[in-house]
Design a protein around this motif. Sequence first.
Motif, PDB file in Angstrom:
ATOM      1  N   LEU A  23      29.386  43.920  35.996  1.00 12.93           N
ATOM      2  CA  LEU A  23      28.974  42.528  35.798  1.00 12.93           C
ATOM      3  C   LEU A  23      29.184  42.139  34.343  1.00 12.93           C
ATOM      4  CD1 LEU A  23      25.658  41.910  37.793  1.00 12.93           C
ATOM      5  CD2 LEU A  23      27.885  40.845  38.160  1.00 12.93           C
ATOM      6  N   LYS A  24      30.113  41.231  34.108  1.00 10.03           N
ATOM      7  CA  LYS A  24      30.309  40.707  32.759  1.00 10.03           C
ATOM      8  C   LYS A  24      29.209  39.691  32.436  1.00 10.03           C
ATOM      9  CE  LYS A  24      34.145  42.903  31.652  1.00 10.03           C
ATOM     10  NZ  LYS A  24      35.401  42.178  31.427  1.00 10.03           N
ATOM     11  N   VAL A  25      29.124  39.279  31.190  1.00  4.02           N
ATOM     12  CA  VAL A  25      27.999  38.488  30.719  1.00  4.02           C
ATOM     13  C   VAL A  25      27.857  37.152  31.463  1.00  4.02           C
ATOM     14  CG1 VAL A  25      29.384  37.496  28.830  1.00  4.02           C
ATOM     15  CG2 VAL A  25      26.884  37.551  28.647  1.00  4.02           C
ATOM     16  N   GLU A  26      28.974  36.519  31.817  1.00  2.00           N
ATOM     17  CA  GLU A  26      28.873  35.212  32.471  1.00  2.00           C
ATOM     18  C   GLU A  26      28.482  35.309  33.943  1.00  2.00           C
ATOM     19  OE1 GLU A  26      32.355  32.849  31.666  1.00  2.00           O
ATOM     20  OE2 GLU A  26      32.017  32.898  29.496  1.00  2.00           O
ATOM     21  N   LEU A  27      28.466  36.530  34.485  1.00  2.00           N
ATOM     22  CA  LEU A  27      28.005  36.733  35.860  1.00  2.00           C
ATOM     23  C   LEU A  27      26.712  37.536  35.910  1.00  2.00           C
ATOM     24  CD1 LEU A  27      31.071  37.435  38.194  1.00  2.00           C
ATOM     25  CD2 LEU A  27      29.343  35.663  38.433  1.00  2.00           C
ATOM     26  N   ALA A  28      26.108  37.755  34.775  1.00  2.72           N
ATOM     27  CA  ALA A  28      24.919  38.609  34.722  1.00  2.72           C
ATOM     28  C   ALA A  28      23.780  38.068  35.568  1.00  2.72           C
ATOM     29  CB  ALA A  28      24.466  38.781  33.273  1.00  2.72           C
ATOM     30  N   SER A  29      23.712  36.739  35.756  1.00  2.19           N
ATOM     31  CA  SER A  29      22.574  36.150  36.482  1.00  2.19           C
ATOM     32  C   SER A  29      22.539  36.549  37.952  1.00  2.19           C
ATOM     33  CB  SER A  29      22.609  34.624  36.361  1.00  2.19           C
ATOM     34  OG  SER A  29      23.787  34.088  36.927  1.00  2.19           O
ATOM     35  N   ILE A  30      23.661  37.014  38.530  1.00  3.22           N
ATOM     36  CA  ILE A  30      23.656  37.359  39.957  1.00  3.22           C
ATOM     37  C   ILE A  30      23.240  38.806  40.200  1.00  3.22           C
ATOM     38  CG2 ILE A  30      25.527  35.707  40.357  1.00  3.22           C
ATOM     39  CD1 ILE A  30      27.303  38.242  40.968  1.00  3.22           C
ATOM     40  N   GLU A  31      22.820  39.521  39.171  1.00  2.00           N
ATOM     41  CA  GLU A  31      22.609  40.964  39.292  1.00  2.00           C
ATOM     42  C   GLU A  31      21.730  41.343  40.489  1.00  2.00           C
ATOM     43  OE1 GLU A  31      21.372  44.853  36.604  1.00  2.00           O
ATOM     44  OE2 GLU A  31      21.066  42.842  35.805  1.00  2.00           O
ATOM     45  N   ALA A  32      20.645  40.624  40.716  1.00  2.00           N
ATOM     46  CA  ALA A  32      19.735  40.976  41.819  1.00  2.00           C
ATOM     47  C   ALA A  32      20.407  40.866  43.182  1.00  2.00           C
ATOM     48  CB  ALA A  32      18.494  40.075  41.766  1.00  2.00           C
ATOM     49  N   LEU A  33      21.453  40.032  43.292  1.00  2.00           N
ATOM     50  CA  LEU A  33      22.140  39.846  44.571  1.00  2.00           C
ATOM     51  C   LEU A  33      23.592  40.329  44.513  1.00  2.00           C
ATOM     52  CD1 LEU A  33      20.798  36.366  45.713  1.00  2.00           C
ATOM     53  CD2 LEU A  33      20.247  38.610  46.663  1.00  2.00           C
ATOM     54  N   LYS A  34      23.901  41.116  43.513  1.00  2.00           N
ATOM     55  CA  LYS A  34      25.264  41.617  43.351  1.00  2.00           C
ATOM     56  C   LYS A  34      25.779  42.306  44.615  1.00  2.00           C
ATOM     57  CE  LYS A  34      27.660  45.283  40.791  1.00  2.00           C
ATOM     58  NZ  LYS A  34      27.500  46.338  39.765  1.00  2.00           N
ATOM     59  N   HIS A  35      24.907  43.027  45.310  1.00  2.00           N
ATOM     60  CA  HIS A  35      25.323  43.763  46.508  1.00  2.00           C
ATOM     61  C   HIS A  35      25.656  42.833  47.683  1.00  2.00           C
ATOM     62  CE1 HIS A  35      21.055  42.957  46.926  1.00  2.00           C
ATOM     63  NE2 HIS A  35      21.078  43.307  48.192  1.00  2.00           N
ATOM     64  N   LYS A  36      25.320  41.547  47.557  1.00  2.00           N
ATOM     65  CA  LYS A  36      25.630  40.583  48.610  1.00  2.00           C
ATOM     66  C   LYS A  36      26.732  39.602  48.197  1.00  2.00           C
ATOM     67  CE  LYS A  36      21.049  40.753  50.754  1.00  2.00           C
ATOM     68  NZ  LYS A  36      19.939  39.982  51.389  1.00  2.00           N
ATOM     69  N   VAL A  37      27.322  39.831  47.027  1.00  2.00           N
ATOM     70  CA  VAL A  37      28.334  38.921  46.479  1.00  2.00           C
ATOM     71  C   VAL A  37      29.643  39.662  46.274  1.00  2.00           C
ATOM     72  CG1 VAL A  37      28.951  37.452  44.516  1.00  2.00           C
ATOM     73  CG2 VAL A  37      26.586  37.497  45.347  1.00  2.00           C
ATOM     74  N   ASN A  38      30.745  39.046  46.695  1.00  2.00           N
ATOM     75  CA  ASN A  38      32.087  39.527  46.397  1.00  2.00           C
ATOM     76  C   ASN A  38      32.712  38.657  45.316  1.00  2.00           C
ATOM     77  OD1 ASN A  38      32.302  41.624  48.427  1.00  2.00           O
ATOM     78  ND2 ASN A  38      32.550  39.993  49.957  1.00  2.00           N
ATOM     79  N   ILE A  39      33.416  39.275  44.384  1.00  2.00           N
ATOM     80  CA  ILE A  39      34.199  38.560  43.385  1.00  2.00           C
ATOM     81  C   ILE A  39      35.669  38.668  43.797  1.00  2.00           C
ATOM     82  CG2 ILE A  39      34.714  38.300  40.946  1.00  2.00           C
ATOM     83  CD1 ILE A  39      31.735  38.011  41.680  1.00  2.00           C
ATOM     84  N   LEU A  40      36.391  37.556  43.738  1.00  2.00           N
ATOM     85  CA  LEU A  40      37.808  37.522  44.111  1.00  2.00           C
ATOM     86  C   LEU A  40      38.636  37.087  42.909  1.00  2.00           C
ATOM     87  CD1 LEU A  40      37.460  35.661  47.542  1.00  2.00           C
ATOM     88  CD2 LEU A  40      37.425  38.122  47.152  1.00  2.00           C
ATOM     89  N   GLY A  41      39.675  37.837  42.590  1.00  2.00           N
ATOM     90  CA  GLY A  41      40.515  37.494  41.447  1.00  2.00           C
ATOM     91  C   GLY A  41      41.964  37.881  41.644  1.00  2.00           C
ATOM     92  N   ASP A  42      42.812  37.423  40.741  1.00  5.77           N
ATOM     93  CA  ASP A  42      44.242  37.720  40.720  1.00  5.77           C
ATOM     94  C   ASP A  42      44.966  37.212  41.963  1.00  5.77           C
ATOM     95  OD1 ASP A  42      46.588  38.586  39.593  1.00  5.77           O
ATOM     96  OD2 ASP A  42      46.385  40.663  40.298  1.00  5.77           O
ATOM     97  N   PHE A  43      44.593  36.020  42.414  1.00  7.02           N
ATOM     98  CA  PHE A  43      45.355  35.315  43.442  1.00  7.02           C
ATOM     99  C   PHE A  43      46.105  34.169  42.776  1.00  7.02           C
ATOM    100  CE2 PHE A  43      42.084  37.411  45.907  1.00  7.02           C
ATOM    101  CZ  PHE A  43      42.736  37.795  47.065  1.00  7.02           C
ATOM    102  N   THR A  44      47.275  33.850  43.283  1.00  7.47           N
ATOM    103  CA  THR A  44      48.115  32.828  42.666  1.00  7.47           C
ATOM    104  C   THR A  44      48.148  31.562  43.526  1.00  7.47           C
ATOM    105  OG1 THR A  44      50.118  33.662  43.755  1.00  7.47           O
ATOM    106  CG2 THR A  44      49.580  34.547  41.578  1.00  7.47           C
ATOM    107  N   LEU A  45      48.532  30.458  42.890  1.00  8.62           N
ATOM    108  CA  LEU A  45      48.664  29.192  43.607  1.00  8.62           C
ATOM    109  C   LEU A  45      50.040  28.597  43.283  1.00  8.62           C
ATOM    110  CD1 LEU A  45      45.821  26.527  43.824  1.00  8.62           C
ATOM    111  CD2 LEU A  45      48.199  26.106  44.416  1.00  8.62           C
ATOM    112  N   PRO A  46      51.105  29.065  43.964  1.00  5.19           N
ATOM    113  CA  PRO A  46      52.455  28.557  43.707  1.00  5.19           C
ATOM    114  C   PRO A  46      52.578  27.078  44.072  1.00  5.19           C
ATOM    115  CG  PRO A  46      52.441  29.930  45.679  1.00  5.19           C
ATOM    116  CD  PRO A  46      51.092  30.086  45.042  1.00  5.19           C
TER     117      PRO A  46
END
Length: 446
Positions: A74-97
């Motif tokens: 958890l980086k600093v800007e997502l730190a607030s979700i820590e209590a529910l981290k196990h119920k949250v997925n983060i999605l990254g590195d997708f493109t929009l051609p």
Amino acid sequence: MSFTLDRRTALRGMVNGMAVAVGLPLLDIFLDGNGTAMAATGAPMPIRFGTWFWGLGVNPPRWFPSAAGKDYELKVELASIEALKHKVNILGDFTLPLDGKPNLPHISGGIGIRTGMAIDSDRGLPGPSFDVSIGDVIGTRTRFRSIELSATGDPRNSLSGRGNGNLNPAEVSPAALYTRLFGAGFHDPNSATFTPDPAVMARRSVLSGVSDQRQALEARLGAADRQRLDQYFTSLRQLENQLDVQLTKPAPMQACVVPPKVPDLPVNAEIENVMRNHEIMTDLLVMAMACDNVRLFNMNFNNGASSLTRVGSTITHHQLTHEEVLDNRLGYQPEVTFYVDKCMEAWTYFIKAMDAVKEGDRTLLDNSLVFAHSETEFAKFHTIDNIPMMTAGSAGGRIHTGQYITGDGSPVSRVGLTLQQAMGVPVDRWGTGSLETNKIIPGLIV
């Protein structure tokens, strides 16, 4: 002999001795050539779907985890979700051609994610947003097919609609939202009594009174107008189904507690008011879902070109992304980051409110799938690849949670396809041009 219609034409009939009329949509013929289980019933708990949007992205190094997989950092800007981290997925590195089309700042990203289409002009949605397709599956047996909300006071702050430039307008006032959800027409599912509304009964019968005229009209229209008329009556049939719900005693919902009335409050883009109104709207929406009045929602915390500002200031969040100097020591823009933090604080409030409602051995969040996203990665440069996205909740066990999933540069439309399939939409290919895909995200669906 040519067949013509006047724009004021309506289909007319009789229902129980009463004259009824149904207007028609804008047809080509009007235009010229240019134009688990619930305890009381044993029925499975309803599964909800919703979107949560925030504008102007994040600071990528401070938001995205360093490595994909379970138990992500958890980086600093997502730190607030820590209590529910196990119920949250983060999605990254997708493109929009964009297939050669321009990157319309604060527009192309959000619309591309929701429709699977690259747009070439700012004319609203070019096609249906995927939440509408999901609503066609899960939203037909509730009082409201969907609820759209905007915490900044702009009804046009919406990314939901059936296309052709049209958007589903957002509710902007917490007081008005309360009246809409819990005013006239609301039936407490835990009440021992139930009296159908005679006005609803009358509205429910209207379509049957014009069926003969409709069939005769369809036989005389061209193919395009027949399709347009069918889409129109499909919408009316959906309304008819929702009226059926209002005429049927609702099943008891243990978590349903009618909230107290909401007073009129200031509605504007000042962050202090936006945070408060978002919290009130969240609490009302959560209870509307707990009462099974709605199973589909679209919450917009702020808009793409974010109009958020502070009390007494004339400088908006959007202005700051362009005008504030990047602090080389910190590596980010401090005043812009204040708003990023507020957006993530609001997101955390939203999912915590859903998780606080118990439904048997699960929570409302567990029985839901919420998709959150922005419209840009880093606002100062209007980047639309690697747009930050999240899911929360497992949709009643259909979704794996607690992961950081990377797309490895694949089209972001894979996310929309996966969400639709998870919610039961019969679609195996989605998107257009370079965004067209038949590949879901296998690590997301159970």
